[in-house]
Design a protein around this motif. Structure first.
Motif, PDB file in Angstrom:
ATOM      1  N   ILE A  46     -35.436  14.468  -1.228  1.00 60.52           N
ATOM      2  CA  ILE A  46     -34.804  15.756  -0.939  1.00 60.52           C
ATOM      3  C   ILE A  46     -34.693  16.541  -2.242  1.00 60.52           C
ATOM      4  N   ASN A  48     -33.260  20.112  -3.903  1.00 64.29           N
ATOM      5  CA  ASN A  48     -32.354  21.246  -3.672  1.00 64.29           C
ATOM      6  C   ASN A  48     -32.658  22.418  -4.605  1.00 64.29           C
ATOM      7  N   PRO A  53     -31.526  21.895   0.986  1.00 65.48           N
ATOM      8  CA  PRO A  53     -32.235  20.617   0.919  1.00 65.48           C
ATOM      9  C   PRO A  53     -33.578  20.670   1.634  1.00 65.48           C
ATOM     10  N   VAL A  86     -32.266   1.869  -8.716  1.00 68.57           N
ATOM     11  CA  VAL A  86     -31.897   3.271  -8.539  1.00 68.57           C
ATOM     12  C   VAL A  86     -31.263   3.782  -9.834  1.00 68.57           C
ATOM     13  N   LEU A  88     -29.335   7.347 -11.816  1.00 73.59           N
ATOM     14  CA  LEU A  88     -28.728   8.678 -11.746  1.00 73.59           C
ATOM     15  C   LEU A  88     -28.883   9.307 -13.127  1.00 73.59           C
ATOM     16  N   VAL A 114     -31.594  11.741  -8.739  1.00 72.48           N
ATOM     17  CA  VAL A 114     -31.578  10.328  -8.346  1.00 72.48           C
ATOM     18  C   VAL A 114     -33.022   9.857  -8.301  1.00 72.48           C
ATOM     19  N   VAL A 127     -33.771  12.313  -5.036  1.00 74.08           N
ATOM     20  CA  VAL A 127     -32.954  13.505  -4.762  1.00 74.08           C
ATOM     21  C   VAL A 127     -32.808  14.296  -6.072  1.00 74.08           C
TER      22      VAL A 127
ATOM     23  N   PHE B  72     -26.757  14.013   0.709  1.00 75.62           N
ATOM     24  CA  PHE B  72     -28.214  14.100   0.753  1.00 75.62           C
ATOM     25  C   PHE B  72     -28.721  12.700   1.023  1.00 75.62           C
ATOM     26  N   VAL B  73     -29.230  12.474   2.228  1.00 79.57           N
ATOM     27  CA  VAL B  73     -29.544  11.115   2.654  1.00 79.57           C
ATOM     28  C   VAL B  73     -31.047  10.970   2.881  1.00 79.57           C
ATOM     29  N   LEU B  79     -27.253  10.520  -1.995  1.00 77.41           N
ATOM     30  CA  LEU B  79     -26.413  11.124  -3.031  1.00 77.41           C
ATOM     31  C   LEU B  79     -25.268  11.840  -2.321  1.00 77.41           C
ATOM     32  N   VAL B 105     -24.099   7.533  -5.839  1.00 79.83           N
ATOM     33  CA  VAL B 105     -25.423   7.160  -5.346  1.00 79.83           C
ATOM     34  C   VAL B 105     -25.266   5.894  -4.509  1.00 79.83           C
TER      35      VAL B 105
END
Lengths: 138, 125
Positions: A46, A48, A53, A86, A88, A114, A127, B72-73, B79, B105
Motif C-alpha cells: 500500500i 499513500n 492508500p 519486517v 520500520l 514498512v 507500506v 493499512f493492512v 501498519l 507494525v
C-alpha cells in the motif's frame, strides 16, 4: 539515467542495509520510471504517496504519472527498527520538481516505510505513509 | 489469558484490555518473538529486555485508552497509526498522564493471528 546501485529489476531487492535501501529507493524514484519504481513494492503493498492508500494497478498508474516529470527526491533516514522479517524506517524527504502546469514544486516532510523480507530473502516495500499525508502539492 | 485475533482492527482493543488488566504475560503474548518496542524514545528493546520492560511498566498499574486513526493492512503485514493515552504514576508516586501517536507494525502469524512486530508509541511527533 544510469544506476550506480546494483539492482536486478527481475528480482528487485532493497537489501537488509538501511542506507543502501534508501539509495536504491532514491535512484529508482529519480530515474522517473514509475514502472521500475513500482517493482520495489510487494504485489499487495500500500502506497499513500498520492494521499490515499493505493495498491495494485492504481498504485502503478499513480507512480507512472507522478514520476513522469522526473521530480527529484532527497531523503535521509531518521530511524530504523528491524524485527525479523519486517522493518520500520523513518525518513525525512525533500522533493523538487515541476507540477503538471510547469510550476515549481517543492515538498518536504517525514515518511514512515514498512519493509518486508520475503521467503526468498528479498526486501521490498510493504507500506509507505508520508506523515504530512501526501506527496502531492496542497 | 492472552487473546489474539485474526482481525487487525480488533488487535488494539484486545491489547488495551490486556494492558489494563496488568497481565504482563498476556501483553507479551501479543508480540512476535523478535519484536522491537520503543517505549522510551530512541531506546529500542527486544527479547528479554523488552519482556521485562512490560513487566516494569505494568507494575505501576497504568490504564490505557487507544483509538486507531489509520490502518493499512496488506496480506500479512499491517501498519497502524494509533492515538493513545496512559494514566499512570511517576517515580514519586504522583499521577502522570502520557499521550502519543503510536506507529505499530503487525505481522500475521502462521496461526492466523496478528502480533506486534514493531511497537513505536512515540513514532509520530
Amino acid at each position: 539515467m544510469a544506476f550506480t546501485v546494483d539492482i536486478d529489476f527481475d528480482n528487485p531487492d532493497l537489501t537488509a542495509d538501511t542506507d543502501l535501501q534508501n539509495e536504491i529507493f532514491l535512484q529508482v524514484f529519480n530515474s522517473g520510471d514509475g514502472e521500475l519504481f513500482d517493482k520495489l513494492y510487494r504485489d499487495d503493498a500500500i502506497s499513500n504517496f498520492s494521499g490515499e492508500p493505493l495498491t495494485g494497478e492504481a498504485r502503478l498508474a499513480f507512480f507512472k504519472e507522478f514520476l513522469a516529470t522526473k521530480p527529484q527526491l532527497q531523503a535521509e533516514v531518521t530511524h530504523s527498527y528491524v524485527a525479523g522479517d519486517v522493518a520500520l524506517i523513518g525518513v525525512h524527504f525533500v522533493i523538487d520538481g515541476t507540477d503538471s502546469e510547469g510550476k515549481p514544486m517543492h515538498l518536504e516532510g517525514n515518511c514512515t516505510d514498512v519493509l518486508r523480507r520475503g521467503t526468498d530473502g528479498r526486501w521490498l516495500m510493504a507500506v509507505d505513509r508520508p506523515v504530512a499525508g501526501s506527496l502531492l502539492p496542497e | 489469558m492472552a487473546q489474539l485475533t485474526g482481525d487487525v482492527e480488533k488487535h488494539t482493543a484486545l491489547y488495551v484490555e490486556a494492558f489494563n488488566s496488568g497481565d504482563a504475560d498476556a501483553v507479551n503474548a501479543m508480540y512476535t518473538e523478535d519484536a522491537v518496542a520503543v517505549w522510551e524514545p530512541g531506546v529500542p528493546l527486544t527479547g528479554r529486555a523488552r519482556i521485562e520492560s512490560v513487566e516494569q511498566w505494568l507494575a505501576a498499574k497504568p490504564k490505557m485508552t487507544a483509538t486507531p486513526r489509520h490502518s493499512f493492512v496488506t496480506g500479512d503485514t499491517a501498519l497502524l497509526i494509533v492515538d493513545w493515552k496512559i494514566d499512570t504514576t511517576d517515580a514519586n508516586g504522583e499521577p502522570e498522564q502520557l499521550t502519543g501517536v503510536g506507529v505499530d507494525v503487525l505481522r500475521l502469524g502462521e496461526d492466523g493471528n496478528w502480533r506486534y512486530a514493531i511497537d513505536d508509541p512515540f513514532g509520530e511527533k
